[in-house]
Scaffold this motif. Structure first.
Motif, PDB file in Angstrom:
ATOM      1  N   MET A   1      27.538 -68.460  29.418  1.00 32.84           N
ATOM      2  CA  MET A   1      28.919 -68.565  28.940  1.00 32.84           C
ATOM      3  C   MET A   1      29.258 -69.997  28.522  1.00 32.84           C
ATOM      4  SD  MET A   1      29.992 -65.544  28.937  1.00 32.84           S
ATOM      5  CE  MET A   1      31.730 -65.814  28.604  1.00 32.84           C
ATOM      6  N   GLU A   2      28.608 -70.972  29.174  1.00 33.11           N
ATOM      7  CA  GLU A   2      28.863 -72.358  28.817  1.00 33.11           C
ATOM      8  C   GLU A   2      28.416 -72.646  27.386  1.00 33.11           C
ATOM      9  OE1 GLU A   2      27.831 -76.907  30.317  1.00 33.11           O
ATOM     10  OE2 GLU A   2      27.260 -75.172  31.543  1.00 33.11           O
ATOM     11  N   ASN A   3      27.222 -72.114  27.016  1.00 36.32           N
ATOM     12  CA  ASN A   3      26.733 -72.298  25.652  1.00 36.32           C
ATOM     13  C   ASN A   3      27.655 -71.632  24.636  1.00 36.32           C
ATOM     14  OD1 ASN A   3      24.497 -73.750  26.494  1.00 36.32           O
ATOM     15  ND2 ASN A   3      23.189 -71.941  26.658  1.00 36.32           N
ATOM     16  N   THR A   4      28.204 -70.460  25.004  1.00 34.40           N
ATOM     17  CA  THR A   4      29.137 -69.751  24.132  1.00 34.40           C
ATOM     18  C   THR A   4      30.374 -70.591  23.880  1.00 34.40           C
ATOM     19  OG1 THR A   4      28.369 -67.601  24.969  1.00 34.40           O
ATOM     20  CG2 THR A   4      30.505 -67.648  23.859  1.00 34.40           C
ATOM     21  N   PHE A   5      30.880 -71.224  24.925  1.00 39.12           N
ATOM     22  CA  PHE A   5      32.067 -72.070  24.787  1.00 39.12           C
ATOM     23  C   PHE A   5      31.818 -73.204  23.809  1.00 39.12           C
ATOM     24  CE2 PHE A   5      34.139 -76.055  25.982  1.00 39.12           C
ATOM     25  CZ  PHE A   5      35.473 -75.702  25.849  1.00 39.12           C
ATOM     26  N   PHE A 123      32.596 -65.101  19.257  1.00 37.44           N
ATOM     27  CA  PHE A 123      31.459 -65.742  19.927  1.00 37.44           C
ATOM     28  C   PHE A 123      31.277 -65.225  21.351  1.00 37.44           C
ATOM     29  CE2 PHE A 123      31.637 -68.910  16.507  1.00 37.44           C
ATOM     30  CZ  PHE A 123      30.284 -69.111  16.286  1.00 37.44           C
ATOM     31  N   SER A 124      32.354 -64.693  21.955  1.00 37.61           N
ATOM     32  CA  SER A 124      32.228 -64.091  23.283  1.00 37.61           C
ATOM     33  C   SER A 124      31.475 -62.769  23.207  1.00 37.61           C
ATOM     34  CB  SER A 124      33.613 -63.864  23.897  1.00 37.61           C
ATOM     35  OG  SER A 124      34.245 -65.099  24.178  1.00 37.61           O
ATOM     36  N   THR A 129      27.655 -62.318  15.951  1.00 38.63           N
ATOM     37  CA  THR A 129      28.992 -61.901  15.501  1.00 38.63           C
ATOM     38  C   THR A 129      29.855 -63.117  15.205  1.00 38.63           C
ATOM     39  OG1 THR A 129      28.856 -59.882  16.824  1.00 38.63           O
ATOM     40  CG2 THR A 129      31.045 -60.555  16.101  1.00 38.63           C
ATOM     41  N   GLY A 130      29.771 -64.112  16.067  1.00 40.28           N
ATOM     42  CA  GLY A 130      30.554 -65.329  15.863  1.00 40.28           C
ATOM     43  C   GLY A 130      30.168 -66.066  14.603  1.00 40.28           C
ATOM     44  N   VAL A 131      28.868 -66.182  14.358  1.00 39.56           N
ATOM     45  CA  VAL A 131      28.391 -66.884  13.162  1.00 39.56           C
ATOM     46  C   VAL A 131      28.812 -66.148  11.899  1.00 39.56           C
ATOM     47  CG1 VAL A 131      26.323 -67.515  11.862  1.00 39.56           C
ATOM     48  CG2 VAL A 131      26.461 -68.017  14.305  1.00 39.56           C
ATOM     49  N   LEU A 132      28.733 -64.818  11.913  1.00 46.98           N
ATOM     50  CA  LEU A 132      29.141 -64.031  10.752  1.00 46.98           C
ATOM     51  C   LEU A 132      30.620 -64.242  10.427  1.00 46.98           C
ATOM     52  CD1 LEU A 132      27.343 -60.579  11.160  1.00 46.98           C
ATOM     53  CD2 LEU A 132      26.942 -62.315   9.428  1.00 46.98           C
ATOM     54  N   SER A 186      37.009 -64.992  27.940  1.00 45.49           N
ATOM     55  CA  SER A 186      35.701 -64.984  28.598  1.00 45.49           C
ATOM     56  C   SER A 186      35.696 -64.200  29.906  1.00 45.49           C
ATOM     57  CB  SER A 186      35.249 -66.427  28.875  1.00 45.49           C
ATOM     58  OG  SER A 186      36.168 -67.081  29.732  1.00 45.49           O
ATOM     59  N   GLN A 187      36.875 -63.807  30.403  1.00 45.24           N
ATOM     60  CA  GLN A 187      36.959 -63.115  31.683  1.00 45.24           C
ATOM     61  C   GLN A 187      37.328 -61.641  31.551  1.00 45.24           C
ATOM     62  OE1 GLN A 187      39.554 -65.316  34.325  1.00 45.24           O
ATOM     63  NE2 GLN A 187      38.606 -67.272  33.812  1.00 45.24           N
ATOM     64  N   ILE A 188      37.560 -61.136  30.335  1.00 46.89           N
ATOM     65  CA  ILE A 188      37.991 -59.750  30.179  1.00 46.89           C
ATOM     66  C   ILE A 188      36.792 -58.820  30.070  1.00 46.89           C
ATOM     67  CG2 ILE A 188      40.140 -60.462  29.087  1.00 46.89           C
ATOM     68  CD1 ILE A 188      38.999 -59.676  26.414  1.00 46.89           C
TER      69      ILE A 188
END
Length: 242
Positions: A1-5, A123-124, A129-132, A186-188
């Motif tokens: 999750m840290e990398n995602t952030f 990105f989560s 998906t985030g890059v697209l 990030s918590q849902i």
């Protein structure tokens, strides 16, 4: 999750940088900015719409069975917000400082703030998906910076104030939106994330189909259709190569 952030923060910061570049370009290279901004708009519209239909919407449907309703809601809510801003602007006189400058700036600022939410959501879900989503969103930030600066300038603000307000509203608001929303997103759980992804897809389709394309059509530039097609092609190639 840290990398995602950090990835989401980097993408939203890149969007802010591209917006700032648009503002800088229109301030220092006015003719070039006006000449080519339409092509950025068309390319970004092609990417945003294609990515939404080919990847983000199907992904959200997998995650939440009620995603179609959220997709429609995202589209309609952004339309209502846009109508509210337009109506408020139209109620002001044509020479009004607020009508021509401040109110559109607030609308663009809110839109850019929500863009930050979309970065955090996509990105989560996954880096792909985030890059697209980011590939289309980042490109549409360039003309958005130009538009924000020009609206403020035409509204009667000085060049310096227009620069500062445009940077705050259209540029810095995007990473701020990502930072504000990420701790909650990030918590849902997965169904809730799918609902938010579908909402964001509806917003992306609205931006591409009803905001960017009509703006490009007003210009009737010679190669605008090729720019749109290039955006669609790039999105298709990226999705199919996964």
């Amino acid at each position: 999750m840290e990398n995602t952030f950090w990835t989401a923060l980097a993408a939203s910061s890149l969007a802010a940088l591209v917006t700032a570049t648009g503002i800088y370009t229109i301030r220092h290279f006015d003719i070039w900015g006006r000449k080519y901004s339409t092509y950025f708009v068309c390319f970004a519209a092609g990417v945003l719409i294609s990515v939404s239909f080919l990847h983000i919407i199907p992904k959200s449907f997998e995650m939440n069975e009620n995603a179609p309703a959220y997709l429609l809601s995202g589209f309609v809510l952004l339309h209502i917000f846009n109508r509210f801003i337009t109506a408020f602007v139209c109620e002001r006189g044509p020479d009004s400082l607020y009508g021509l400058g401040l109110v559109p700036m607030l609308g663009i600022g809110f839109h850019s703030f929500i863009d930050g939410f979309i970065y955090a959501i996509t990105f989560s879900v996954s880096a792909f998906t985030g890059v697209l989503a980011a590939s289309g969103m980042v490109l549409h930030e360039f003309p958005e910076g130009i538009i924000t600066y020009l609206l403020l300038l035409h509204g009667g603000f000085s060049a310096k104030k227009s620069l500062i307000l445009a940077l705050l509203a259209a540029s810095l608001s995007t990473p701020l939106g990502m930072l504000v929303s990420y701790p909650f997103i990030s918590q849902i759980d997965k169904p809730s994330l799918g609902a938010m992804l579908s909402l964001s897809a509806g917003a992306l389709v609205y931006v591409g189909a009803t905001h960017l394309l009509p703006q490009a059509e007003k210009e009737h530039r010679k190669y605008s259709l090729f720019a749109l097609g290039a955006g669609i092609l790039i999105a298709v190639v990226i999705v199919l190569s996964k």
